[in-house]
Write a protein that holds these residues in place. Structure first.
Motif, PDB file in Angstrom:
ATOM      1  N   MET A   1      87.787  59.553 -63.096  1.00  0.00           N
ATOM      2  CA  MET A   1      89.187  59.491 -62.702  1.00  0.00           C
ATOM      3  C   MET A   1      90.060  59.112 -63.887  1.00  0.00           C
ATOM      4  O   MET A   1      91.208  59.540 -63.982  1.00  0.00           O
ATOM      5  N   GLN A   2      89.522  58.286 -64.781  1.00  0.00           N
ATOM      6  CA  GLN A   2      90.226  57.979 -66.025  1.00  0.00           C
ATOM      7  C   GLN A   2      89.845  59.076 -67.023  1.00  0.00           C
ATOM      8  O   GLN A   2      88.844  58.985 -67.714  1.00  0.00           O
ATOM      9  N   LYS A   3      90.646  60.094 -67.079  1.00  0.00           N
ATOM     10  CA  LYS A   3      90.305  61.279 -67.854  1.00  0.00           C
ATOM     11  C   LYS A   3      90.170  60.961 -69.342  1.00  0.00           C
ATOM     12  O   LYS A   3      90.937  60.169 -69.907  1.00  0.00           O
ATOM     13  N   ASP A   4      89.160  61.593 -69.973  1.00  0.00           N
ATOM     14  CA  ASP A   4      88.920  61.404 -71.405  1.00  0.00           C
ATOM     15  C   ASP A   4      90.006  62.083 -72.237  1.00  0.00           C
ATOM     16  O   ASP A   4      90.615  63.067 -71.809  1.00  0.00           O
ATOM     17  N   THR A   5      90.218  61.548 -73.423  1.00  0.00           N
ATOM     18  CA  THR A   5      91.194  62.111 -74.354  1.00  0.00           C
ATOM     19  C   THR A   5      90.508  62.391 -75.689  1.00  0.00           C
ATOM     20  O   THR A   5      89.760  61.555 -76.191  1.00  0.00           O
ATOM     21  N   ILE A   6      90.736  63.575 -76.234  1.00  0.00           N
ATOM     22  CA  ILE A   6      90.161  63.934 -77.539  1.00  0.00           C
ATOM     23  C   ILE A   6      91.089  63.424 -78.634  1.00  0.00           C
ATOM     24  O   ILE A   6      92.275  63.745 -78.669  1.00  0.00           O
ATOM     25  N   ILE A   7      90.542  62.593 -79.528  1.00  0.00           N
ATOM     26  CA  ILE A   7      91.326  62.037 -80.630  1.00  0.00           C
ATOM     27  C   ILE A   7      90.640  62.367 -81.954  1.00  0.00           C
ATOM     28  O   ILE A   7      89.458  62.701 -81.993  1.00  0.00           O
ATOM     29  N   ASN A   8      91.394  62.293 -83.036  1.00  0.00           N
ATOM     30  CA  ASN A   8      90.862  62.632 -84.363  1.00  0.00           C
ATOM     31  C   ASN A   8      90.805  61.440 -85.312  1.00  0.00           C
ATOM     32  O   ASN A   8      90.367  61.572 -86.450  1.00  0.00           O
ATOM     33  N   THR A   9      91.231  60.281 -84.826  1.00  0.00           N
ATOM     34  CA  THR A   9      91.190  59.064 -85.641  1.00  0.00           C
ATOM     35  C   THR A   9      90.774  57.890 -84.768  1.00  0.00           C
ATOM     36  O   THR A   9      91.249  57.752 -83.631  1.00  0.00           O
ATOM     37  N   ILE A  10      89.887  57.048 -85.290  1.00  0.00           N
ATOM     38  CA  ILE A  10      89.519  55.830 -84.581  1.00  0.00           C
ATOM     39  C   ILE A  10      89.606  54.645 -85.525  1.00  0.00           C
ATOM     40  O   ILE A  10      89.379  54.764 -86.727  1.00  0.00           O
ATOM     41  N   ASN A  11      89.974  53.495 -84.963  1.00  0.00           N
ATOM     42  CA  ASN A  11      90.010  52.238 -85.700  1.00  0.00           C
ATOM     43  C   ASN A  11      89.115  51.251 -84.963  1.00  0.00           C
ATOM     44  O   ASN A  11      89.355  50.952 -83.789  1.00  0.00           O
ATOM     45  N   THR A  12      88.088  50.731 -85.624  1.00  0.00           N
ATOM     46  CA  THR A  12      87.128  49.876 -84.946  1.00  0.00           C
ATOM     47  C   THR A  12      86.554  48.816 -85.886  1.00  0.00           C
ATOM     48  O   THR A  12      86.406  49.062 -87.089  1.00  0.00           O
ATOM     49  N   VAL A  13      86.223  47.666 -85.327  1.00  0.00           N
ATOM     50  CA  VAL A  13      85.546  46.629 -86.098  1.00  0.00           C
ATOM     51  C   VAL A  13      84.032  46.693 -85.874  1.00  0.00           C
ATOM     52  O   VAL A  13      83.276  46.008 -86.569  1.00  0.00           O
ATOM     53  N   VAL A  14      83.601  47.503 -84.907  1.00  0.00           N
ATOM     54  CA  VAL A  14      82.174  47.614 -84.617  1.00  0.00           C
ATOM     55  C   VAL A  14      81.411  48.188 -85.808  1.00  0.00           C
ATOM     56  O   VAL A  14      80.265  47.805 -86.089  1.00  0.00           O
ATOM     57  N   LEU A  15      82.044  49.099 -86.552  1.00  0.00           N
ATOM     58  CA  LEU A  15      81.377  49.753 -87.674  1.00  0.00           C
ATOM     59  C   LEU A  15      81.531  48.984 -88.989  1.00  0.00           C
ATOM     60  O   LEU A  15      81.126  49.474 -90.042  1.00  0.00           O
TER      61      LEU A  15
END
Length: 293
Positions: free
Chosen positions: A193-207
């Motif tokens: 129901m929460q539809k996915d969105t295709i993005i080209n940039t991510i910002n994360t502290v996990v990596l």
């Protein structure tokens, strides 16, 4: 006055007035189907057309043995009866314009959005519906506060600004609860129901290899692979966060718009013709009796 100790003539007048009041009240709230059609022919025609359309879709889904969609059709037919049920049992007058929008909204969300996949195939379909939700929820919340505000028995008076803020908060609460519902359905029942969105940039502290809470930015993402299998999309999948925040943002816009309109409606005490088309009100028996006289 103690009616038990009153003279016989006054008792007779009292009971006669009580009987006539109940008779008029029953007459007011027992509107026949023919009278409803006469009062709002376009609304009735729309109601019939939408119901026939849903029934035809349901028959097609039964033939395809898609029981999930069949249940959506049944749910839609049930939701169509809610406005008339509220009017009949709670003595609330729902303006025809608001009722038309509600019926079209239900059809657009359940039949067009879910069964005909408009949410996926038509960009912005979900956004438009959530904006309308914010607008309508604010109208309903505004009505609830205003009915209490105008009821003489509550001995309460709220300023127009306070009523507008109350309507806005009510609308946003409905929006948040709906997003909770969408998340729960996705998490516990494996839906989307929460539809996915295709993005080209991510910002994360996990990596971050140093584990020091530094943000790692990856840009120019053109494909995503899971377990070595390319998903065939031109970016990275955001699983619901962007959709949720976008829905809440457009809900906020719709709520703000109507709260602004409602503020001036209360301030000028009901002079706004546009706002009246969206605000449910209580059916006042006394006013109707005055009209009949």
């Amino acid at each position: 006055m103690n009616i038990l100790n009153a003279p016989d003539a006054e008792k007779s007048v009292f009971w006669y007035n009580t009987l006539m009041h109940r008779k008029n009240r029953k007459k007011i709230h027992s509107v026949t189907l023919r009278e409803q059609i006469k009062q709002a022919p376009l609304l009735f025609a729309l109601y019939v057309i939408l119901r026939i359309s849903v029934i035809l879709v349901m028959i097609a889904q039964i033939m395809n043995r898609d029981w999930h969609n069949v249940m959506l059709c049944v749910l839609t037919l049930v939701l169509f009866t809610v406005p008339s049920f509220i009017e009949k049992n709670w003595h609330i007058d729902i303006p025809s314009t608001l009722e038309v929008i509600i019926l079209l909204f239900i059809y657009s969300a359940e039949i067009s959005g879910e069964i005909r996949s408009y949410y996926i195939n038509i960009p912005g379909w979900d956004t438009v519906l959530h904006t309308i939700t914010g607008f309508l929820s604010a109208a309903i919340g505004f009505s609830l506060v205003d009915i209490i505000n105008r009821n003489e028995r509550t001995k309460l008076y709220l300023s127009p600004l306070y009523v507008a803020i109350g309507a806005f908060c009510f609308s946003m609460t409905i929006g948040v609860l709906w997003e909770f519902f969408e998340f729960s359905m996705d998490w516990f029942f494996g839906l989307d129901m929460q539809k996915d969105t295709i993005i080209n940039t991510i910002n994360t502290v996990v990596l971050d290899p140093t584990r020091s809470n530094k943000v790692v930015t990856i840009t120019g993402i053109t494909s995503t692979a899971v377990n070595g299998v390319d998903l065939g999309i031109n970016g990275y999948l955001d699983i619901g966060l962007i959709d949720t925040m976008k829905d809440l943002f457009v809900t906020l816009i719709g709520a703000l718009v109507f709260s602004f309109i409602g503020f001036f409606y209360v301030k000028n005490r009901g002079e706004g013709k546009f706002a009246k088309r969206f605000i449910p009100t209580m059916k006042h028996v006394e006013k109707e009796e005055g009209k009949e006289e």
